[in-house]
Design an enzyme around this catalytic site. Structure first.
Site, mmCIF file in Angstrom:
data_model
loop_
_atom_site.group_PDB
_atom_site.id
_atom_site.type_symbol
_atom_site.label_atom_id
_atom_site.label_comp_id
_atom_site.label_asym_id
_atom_site.label_seq_id
_atom_site.Cartn_x
_atom_site.Cartn_y
_atom_site.Cartn_z
ATOM 1 N N ASN A 7 45.890 42.678 32.994
ATOM 2 C CA ASN A 7 45.340 42.121 34.216
ATOM 3 C C ASN A 7 45.816 40.761 33.552
ATOM 4 O OD1 ASN A 7 45.696 40.414 36.685
ATOM 5 N ND2 ASN A 7 45.139 42.655 37.849
ATOM 6 N N GLU A 34 49.993 41.693 36.990
ATOM 7 C CA GLU A 34 50.403 41.319 37.865
ATOM 8 C C GLU A 34 50.585 39.638 36.950
ATOM 9 O OE1 GLU A 34 46.756 39.512 41.094
ATOM 10 O OE2 GLU A 34 46.061 40.906 39.385
ATOM 11 N N ASP A 146 45.770 47.978 35.938
ATOM 12 C CA ASP A 146 44.190 47.732 36.634
ATOM 13 C C ASP A 146 44.545 49.327 37.986
ATOM 14 O OD1 ASP A 146 43.223 46.765 38.758
ATOM 15 O OD2 ASP A 146 43.930 45.141 38.429
ATOM 16 N N ASN A 148 42.580 49.392 40.393
ATOM 17 C CA ASN A 148 41.670 48.743 41.085
ATOM 18 C C ASN A 148 40.450 49.451 41.956
ATOM 19 O OD1 ASN A 148 41.808 45.662 41.807
ATOM 20 N ND2 ASN A 148 44.020 46.274 42.522
ATOM 21 N N ASP A 217 39.890 48.747 34.715
ATOM 22 C CA ASP A 217 40.705 49.015 34.681
ATOM 23 C C ASP A 217 40.807 50.272 33.422
ATOM 24 O OD1 ASP A 217 42.438 45.831 34.409
ATOM 25 O OD2 ASP A 217 40.355 45.914 34.389
ATOM 26 N N ASP A 246 40.818 36.266 35.156
ATOM 27 C CA ASP A 246 39.400 37.201 35.473
ATOM 28 C C ASP A 246 39.355 38.849 35.027
ATOM 29 O OD1 ASP A 246 41.820 37.984 37.036
ATOM 30 O OD2 ASP A 246 40.717 37.617 39.098
ATOM 31 N N HIS A 247 39.757 39.664 34.454
ATOM 32 C CA HIS A 247 40.115 40.439 33.009
ATOM 33 C C HIS A 247 40.036 40.424 31.858
ATOM 34 C CE1 HIS A 247 41.708 43.236 36.847
ATOM 35 N NE2 HIS A 247 42.115 42.125 37.711
#
Length: 279
Positions: A7, A34, A146, A148, A217, A246-247
């Site tokens: 991501n 993203e 991802d 989530n 992930d 942030d991943h």
């Protein structure tokens, strides 16, 4: 074959980070989420100069998915079936060097309860329905992205401050468990059953510096591909770079020579079509 999911949290902003990672780690296939860019804003030339073909589906300011590969991918579909009115760019499938690669960006679902969480669960149900025949496909299949979803409390540094988050809700975890129960293999957990591994550290409260992370992930392998699993891990160094997502990229290493042989069709039956033929 090395297949990764990442991501990028904005491909225009993070393009230097993405290119550095591709050059250093050299995945054969990279599933991106993203993108936060329209189709025409995708940096196809820069990706090509880095040695990768690409297929993608963008969206203004948010969402967006892509599959990069050293061998040219053949697109299978660019949307998750089940809701013609859903215009979110969250799913893309392609055949790459004999492997059916599915890239997803599952809805976040926050705040919950509410319409965003309802959409997350409906999307999850569509995913479960679509993947059901793929787990027993005659072709090796990976679903990378991802999700989530924090599958269990072992997959988060401390669940207490996240108890109201959509990523940890019982309904979310139940959907993921039902997906796995079809027969998919969670590659990271398969090879690291007792190791706390994280793939996401948000930007607040020094979560990266404290290794206060979450595992959201995932790369799931179908029955045909699972015997080929050699290694799996997370390129955590990427998260520590300046202006990082942030991943961190999560990956599997596969020995395709060990892919389980397809069962010969019974007399009078027709073999299932190759991934490139599905629509």
């Amino acid at each position: 074959m090395k297949i990764a999911t990442f991501n990028v949290n904005g491909i225009k902003t993070r393009l230097p980070n993405l290119l550095e990672w591709l050059a250093r780690e050299q995945p054969d296939v990279a599933c991106l989420q993203e993108l936060k860019a329209l189709d025409e804003g995708f940096p196809a030339a820069e990706i090509r100069d880095a040695g990768y073909h690409a297929v993608w589906k963008g969206q203004r300011s948010w969402n967006g998915v892509a599959i990069l590969s050293k061998d040219e991918p053949i697109v299978v579909r660019r949307e998750l079936p089940g809701d013609p009115s859903d215009d979110h760019s969250r799913w893309i499938e392609a055949a790459v060097n004999g492997v059916h690669v599915c890239c997803l960006y599952l809805p976040n679902g926050n705040p919950q309860p509410g319409p965003k969480f309802d959409y997350k669960l409906k999307w999850f149900e569509r995913l479960i329905e679509h993947t059901h025949p793929l787990v027993d496909s005659d072709h090796p299949v990976v679903i990378a992205g991802d999700y989530n979803v924090v599958p269990t409390d072992f997959d988060i540094y401390n669940p207490r401050s996240w108890l109201k988050d959509a990523l940890l809700q019982p309904e979310t975890r139940e959907c993921y468990a039902r997906l796995l129960s079809q027969g998919w293999v969670d590659a990271i957990r398969k090879l690291h059953p007792e190791e706390a591994i994280f793939t996401f550290w948000d930007y607040f409260r020094k979560h990266w510096e404290r290794n206060a992370g979450l595992r959201i992930d995932h790369l799931l392998l179908n029955r045909r591909l699972a015997p080929a699993l050699k290694a799996a891990g997370v390129d955590t160094w990427v998260r520590g770079q300046p202006h990082a997502s942030d991943h961190a990229p999560t990956w599997v290493q596969l020995d395709l020579k060990k892919v389980k042989a397809a069962t010969p069709p019974r007399r009078g039956t027709r073999p299932r079509p190759a991934p490139s033929a599905r629509r």
